[in-house]
Design a protein around this motif. Structure first.
Motif, PDB file in Angstrom:
ATOM      1  N   GLU A 117       0.813  -1.214   0.000  1.00 24.78           N
ATOM      2  CA  GLU A 117       0.000   0.000   0.000  1.00 24.78           C
ATOM      3  C   GLU A 117       0.847   1.264   0.000  1.00 24.78           C
ATOM      4  O   GLU A 117       0.518   2.243  -0.674  1.00 24.78           O
ATOM      5  N   ILE A 118       1.943   1.274   0.758  1.00 24.23           N
ATOM      6  CA  ILE A 118       2.744   2.497   0.893  1.00 24.23           C
ATOM      7  C   ILE A 118       4.227   2.177   0.835  1.00 24.23           C
ATOM      8  O   ILE A 118       4.640   1.009   0.973  1.00 24.23           O
ATOM      9  N   TYR A 119       5.030   3.224   0.641  1.00 25.20           N
ATOM     10  CA  TYR A 119       6.482   3.127   0.716  1.00 25.20           C
ATOM     11  C   TYR A 119       6.946   3.625   2.082  1.00 25.20           C
ATOM     12  O   TYR A 119       6.222   4.318   2.799  1.00 25.20           O
ATOM     13  N   LEU A 120       8.171   3.270   2.431  1.00 23.44           N
ATOM     14  CA  LEU A 120       8.694   3.605   3.757  1.00 23.44           C
ATOM     15  C   LEU A 120       8.670   5.101   4.044  1.00 23.44           C
ATOM     16  O   LEU A 120       8.437   5.509   5.177  1.00 23.44           O
ATOM     17  N   GLN A 121       8.908   5.923   3.009  1.00 22.24           N
ATOM     18  CA  GLN A 121       8.973   7.371   3.247  1.00 22.24           C
ATOM     19  C   GLN A 121       7.629   7.950   3.665  1.00 22.24           C
ATOM     20  O   GLN A 121       7.560   9.073   4.170  1.00 22.24           O
ATOM     21  N   HIS A 122       6.554   7.191   3.476  1.00 25.44           N
ATOM     22  CA  HIS A 122       5.223   7.666   3.871  1.00 25.44           C
ATOM     23  C   HIS A 122       4.709   6.957   5.122  1.00 25.44           C
ATOM     24  O   HIS A 122       3.525   7.091   5.464  1.00 25.44           O
ATOM     25  N   LEU A 123       5.590   6.235   5.807  1.00 27.07           N
ATOM     26  CA  LEU A 123       5.146   5.403   6.916  1.00 27.07           C
ATOM     27  C   LEU A 123       4.606   6.230   8.084  1.00 27.07           C
ATOM     28  O   LEU A 123       3.574   5.882   8.669  1.00 27.07           O
ATOM     29  N   ASP A 124       5.270   7.321   8.446  1.00 27.17           N
ATOM     30  CA  ASP A 124       4.831   8.108   9.603  1.00 27.17           C
ATOM     31  C   ASP A 124       3.410   8.643   9.404  1.00 27.17           C
ATOM     32  O   ASP A 124       2.568   8.551  10.306  1.00 27.17           O
ATOM     33  N   GLU A 125       3.146   9.208   8.198  1.00 26.51           N
ATOM     34  CA  GLU A 125       1.801   9.716   7.940  1.00 26.51           C
ATOM     35  C   GLU A 125       0.783   8.575   7.924  1.00 26.51           C
ATOM     36  O   GLU A 125      -0.349   8.730   8.396  1.00 26.51           O
ATOM     37  N   ALA A 126       1.202   7.417   7.395  1.00 27.15           N
ATOM     38  CA  ALA A 126       0.282   6.276   7.319  1.00 27.15           C
ATOM     39  C   ALA A 126      -0.097   5.781   8.703  1.00 27.15           C
ATOM     40  O   ALA A 126      -1.260   5.446   8.964  1.00 27.15           O
ATOM     41  N   ASN A 134      -8.645   6.233   9.961  1.00 29.90           N
ATOM     42  CA  ASN A 134      -8.989   6.839   8.673  1.00 29.90           C
ATOM     43  C   ASN A 134      -8.535   5.942   7.523  1.00 29.90           C
ATOM     44  O   ASN A 134      -7.537   6.205   6.845  1.00 29.90           O
ATOM     45  N   TYR A 135      -9.221   4.864   7.323  1.00 29.83           N
ATOM     46  CA  TYR A 135      -8.877   3.945   6.247  1.00 29.83           C
ATOM     47  C   TYR A 135     -10.086   3.098   5.874  1.00 29.83           C
ATOM     48  O   TYR A 135     -11.076   3.025   6.611  1.00 29.83           O
ATOM     49  N   GLU A 136      -9.979   2.458   4.704  1.00 30.04           N
ATOM     50  CA  GLU A 136     -10.977   1.492   4.260  1.00 30.04           C
ATOM     51  C   GLU A 136     -10.328   0.110   4.245  1.00 30.04           C
ATOM     52  O   GLU A 136      -9.092  -0.019   4.303  1.00 30.04           O
ATOM     53  N   ILE A 137     -11.146  -0.925   4.172  1.00 31.96           N
ATOM     54  CA  ILE A 137     -10.640  -2.291   4.076  1.00 31.96           C
ATOM     55  C   ILE A 137     -11.093  -2.891   2.753  1.00 31.96           C
ATOM     56  O   ILE A 137     -12.289  -2.893   2.441  1.00 31.96           O
ATOM     57  N   GLU A 138     -10.140  -3.350   1.983  1.00 33.17           N
ATOM     58  CA  GLU A 138     -10.437  -4.029   0.719  1.00 33.17           C
ATOM     59  C   GLU A 138     -10.195  -5.522   0.898  1.00 33.17           C
ATOM     60  O   GLU A 138      -9.146  -5.935   1.396  1.00 33.17           O
ATOM     61  N   ASN A 279     -10.820 -14.488   3.317  1.00 36.97           N
ATOM     62  CA  ASN A 279     -10.348 -13.465   2.390  1.00 36.97           C
ATOM     63  C   ASN A 279      -9.137 -12.758   2.977  1.00 36.97           C
ATOM     64  O   ASN A 279      -9.014 -12.628   4.200  1.00 36.97           O
ATOM     65  N   ALA A 280      -8.252 -12.303   2.101  1.00 38.69           N
ATOM     66  CA  ALA A 280      -7.171 -11.426   2.538  1.00 38.69           C
ATOM     67  C   ALA A 280      -7.735 -10.008   2.636  1.00 38.69           C
ATOM     68  O   ALA A 280      -8.391  -9.532   1.706  1.00 38.69           O
ATOM     69  N   LYS A 281      -7.486  -9.342   3.763  1.00 34.27           N
ATOM     70  CA  LYS A 281      -8.010  -7.999   3.982  1.00 34.27           C
ATOM     71  C   LYS A 281      -6.865  -6.991   3.992  1.00 34.27           C
ATOM     72  O   LYS A 281      -5.894  -7.160   4.734  1.00 34.27           O
ATOM     73  N   PHE A 282      -6.990  -5.953   3.173  1.00 29.07           N
ATOM     74  CA  PHE A 282      -5.947  -4.942   3.032  1.00 29.07           C
ATOM     75  C   PHE A 282      -6.450  -3.586   3.520  1.00 29.07           C
ATOM     76  O   PHE A 282      -7.548  -3.159   3.161  1.00 29.07           O
ATOM     77  N   VAL A 283      -5.632  -2.929   4.323  1.00 28.61           N
ATOM     78  CA  VAL A 283      -5.914  -1.559   4.738  1.00 28.61           C
ATOM     79  C   VAL A 283      -5.595  -0.635   3.564  1.00 28.61           C
ATOM     80  O   VAL A 283      -4.490  -0.667   3.011  1.00 28.61           O
ATOM     81  N   ARG A 284      -6.566   0.179   3.175  1.00 27.57           N
ATOM     82  CA  ARG A 284      -6.371   1.156   2.105  1.00 27.57           C
ATOM     83  C   ARG A 284      -6.540   2.554   2.683  1.00 27.57           C
ATOM     84  O   ARG A 284      -7.602   2.920   3.169  1.00 27.57           O
ATOM     85  N   LEU A 285      -5.478   3.324   2.623  1.00 29.96           N
ATOM     86  CA  LEU A 285      -5.514   4.688   3.134  1.00 29.96           C
ATOM     87  C   LEU A 285      -6.179   5.641   2.148  1.00 29.96           C
ATOM     88  O   LEU A 285      -6.578   6.740   2.511  1.00 29.96           O
ATOM     89  N   GLN A 286      -6.261   5.221   0.896  1.00 31.92           N
ATOM     90  CA  GLN A 286      -7.015   5.936  -0.118  1.00 31.92           C
ATOM     91  C   GLN A 286      -8.021   4.959  -0.714  1.00 31.92           C
ATOM     92  O   GLN A 286      -7.859   3.753  -0.611  1.00 31.92           O
ATOM     93  N   ARG A 287      -9.047   5.484  -1.335  1.00 34.44           N
ATOM     94  CA  ARG A 287     -10.024   4.610  -1.986  1.00 34.44           C
ATOM     95  C   ARG A 287      -9.297   3.753  -3.021  1.00 34.44           C
ATOM     96  O   ARG A 287      -8.525   4.274  -3.832  1.00 34.44           O
ATOM     97  N   PRO A 288      -9.503   2.434  -3.000  1.00 33.40           N
ATOM     98  CA  PRO A 288      -8.791   1.562  -3.942  1.00 33.40           C
ATOM     99  C   PRO A 288      -9.007   1.990  -5.391  1.00 33.40           C
ATOM    100  O   PRO A 288     -10.136   2.233  -5.820  1.00 33.40           O
ATOM    101  N   PHE A 291      -6.748   0.711 -11.509  1.00 33.08           N
ATOM    102  CA  PHE A 291      -6.124   1.152 -12.755  1.00 33.08           C
ATOM    103  C   PHE A 291      -4.904   2.032 -12.485  1.00 33.08           C
ATOM    104  O   PHE A 291      -3.942   2.023 -13.257  1.00 33.08           O
ATOM    105  N   ARG A 292      -4.945   2.792 -11.398  1.00 37.07           N
ATOM    106  CA  ARG A 292      -3.765   3.594 -11.041  1.00 37.07           C
ATOM    107  C   ARG A 292      -2.582   2.695 -10.718  1.00 37.07           C
ATOM    108  O   ARG A 292      -1.449   2.965 -11.129  1.00 37.07           O
ATOM    109  N   ILE A 293      -2.851   1.608  -9.983  1.00 35.77           N
ATOM    110  CA  ILE A 293      -1.783   0.665  -9.647  1.00 35.77           C
ATOM    111  C   ILE A 293      -1.228   0.018 -10.909  1.00 35.77           C
ATOM    112  O   ILE A 293      -0.004  -0.131 -11.071  1.00 35.77           O
TER     113      ILE A 293
END
Length: 314
Positions: A117-126, A134-138, A279-288, A291-293
């Motif tokens: 979901e994220i890179y290390l440089q964004h870990l603190d904000e995440a 403040n997240y969704e679960i996919e 199911n595998a459940k993923f935390v999404r900090l932005q709406r999944p 196509f962007r991925i």
């Protein structure tokens, strides 16, 4: 006291350092933290049966049951699990926590990181957003893979990406008799076959010519590997249909799950697949946004750029 888990790749120094830092930080914020390595979710390979020894051939292959990969002290009371590593660690962690329904925040400390979901440089904000809720679960579907000899269960595993059944090196072309649900059995002549989830459609199946499937579509896909027929092409079918595969060949085959581990398959064996209840459940900090991925990781749908006019081929 709220509880969280951390699963990390212990062969990567940066993942180990971040795991220690996160553990300390969460405990200082009055969280109970349990840690585990991704190694606990690795499947390993079953030892081959010796065809010259009936006693060995008939002996069930040792395997770890699906619900026994859960790390010690991990339980359903955990609010989330932070996964530190690359795609391999994410696949391993999914097998470890899916039976408990725990959501994973996946942090890329590897290379491509298609599943992270994220890179290390964004870990603190995440982490700030995570602790604030403040997240969704996919949710992503998984496959339960089982290997039977007669009625004996020899080996089983959860798969987030795909199951592959293929020939061993130096073996000839293989025939696979495959039945999907109640449909008539079909015969496929190929080097191997892939059964993939939508998540796995961008992995090995993509390289074998299979289509990309968005994660929300409830299907499996079959992709033959180097088929010996122009008529054998990828097939997408409902994941409510179980699949039985019998190797119609005298060769010993290899079953591999998520490119990680598996078992040898003898001519008298049967591989059974169905959609897992987990199911595998993923935390999404932005709406999944799938196509962007695809665009960022694989370059799909990038704007076409014309060749420069100075090209010698123009």
């Amino acid at each position: 006291m709220p509880k969280a888990g951390i699963i990390y790749n212990d062969i990567k120094p940066i993942a180990c350092q971040v795991a220690q830092k996160l553990t300390k930080m969460l405990r200082q914020n009055d969280w109970e933290v349990e840690t585990a390595t991704g190694f606990g979710g690795l499947l390993g390979y079953a030892k081959p049966a010796d065809a010259t020894s009936p006693a060995v051939t008939n002996r069930p292959v040792c395997h770890t049951q699906i619900d026994q990969l859960i790390p010690p002290n991990f339980d359903k009371e955990m609010a989330f699990v932070i996964v530190l590593g690359g795609d391999g660690t994410v696949l391993s962690a999914a097998r470890q926590v899916a039976p408990m329904g725990l959501p994973m925040l996946t942090v890329n400390t590897g290379h491509l990181g298609f599943l992270t979901e994220i890179y290390l440089q964004h870990l603190d904000e995440a982490i700030t957003e995570l602790l604030a809720g403040n997240y969704e679960i996919e949710e992503r579907s998984m496959i339960a893979v089982q290997l039977f000899r007669d009625d004996d269960l020899l080996w089983e595993a959860l798969s987030l990406n795909e199951m592959v059944l293929h020939r061993e090196p130096l073996a000839g072309m293989c025939h696979f008799e495959l039945q999907i649900g109640r449909h008539a059995p079909v015969d496929i002549a190929a080097d191997g076959i892939i059964i993939a989830t939508p998540t796995g459609s961008t992995a090995y199946s993509l390289s074998a010519g299979g289509p990309v499937v968005t994660p929300d579509v409830p299907v499996f896909q079959l992709a033959p590997i180097c088929p010996h027929s122009l008529a054998s092409r990828a097939l997408v079918f409902s994941d409510s249909e179980p699949v039985n595969i019998v190797p119609a060949t005298s060769h010993r085959l290899m079953l591999v799950v998520d490119g990680n581990g598996g078992a040898y398959v003898l001519p008298e064996d049967r591989v059974y697949l169905e959609r897992s209840p987990y199911n595998a459940k993923f935390v999404r900090l932005q709406r999944p946004e799938f196509f962007r991925i695809l665009r960022e990781k694989l370059g799909w749908g990038m704007p076409h750029v014309a060749k420069p006019s100075s090209s010698k081929f123009t």
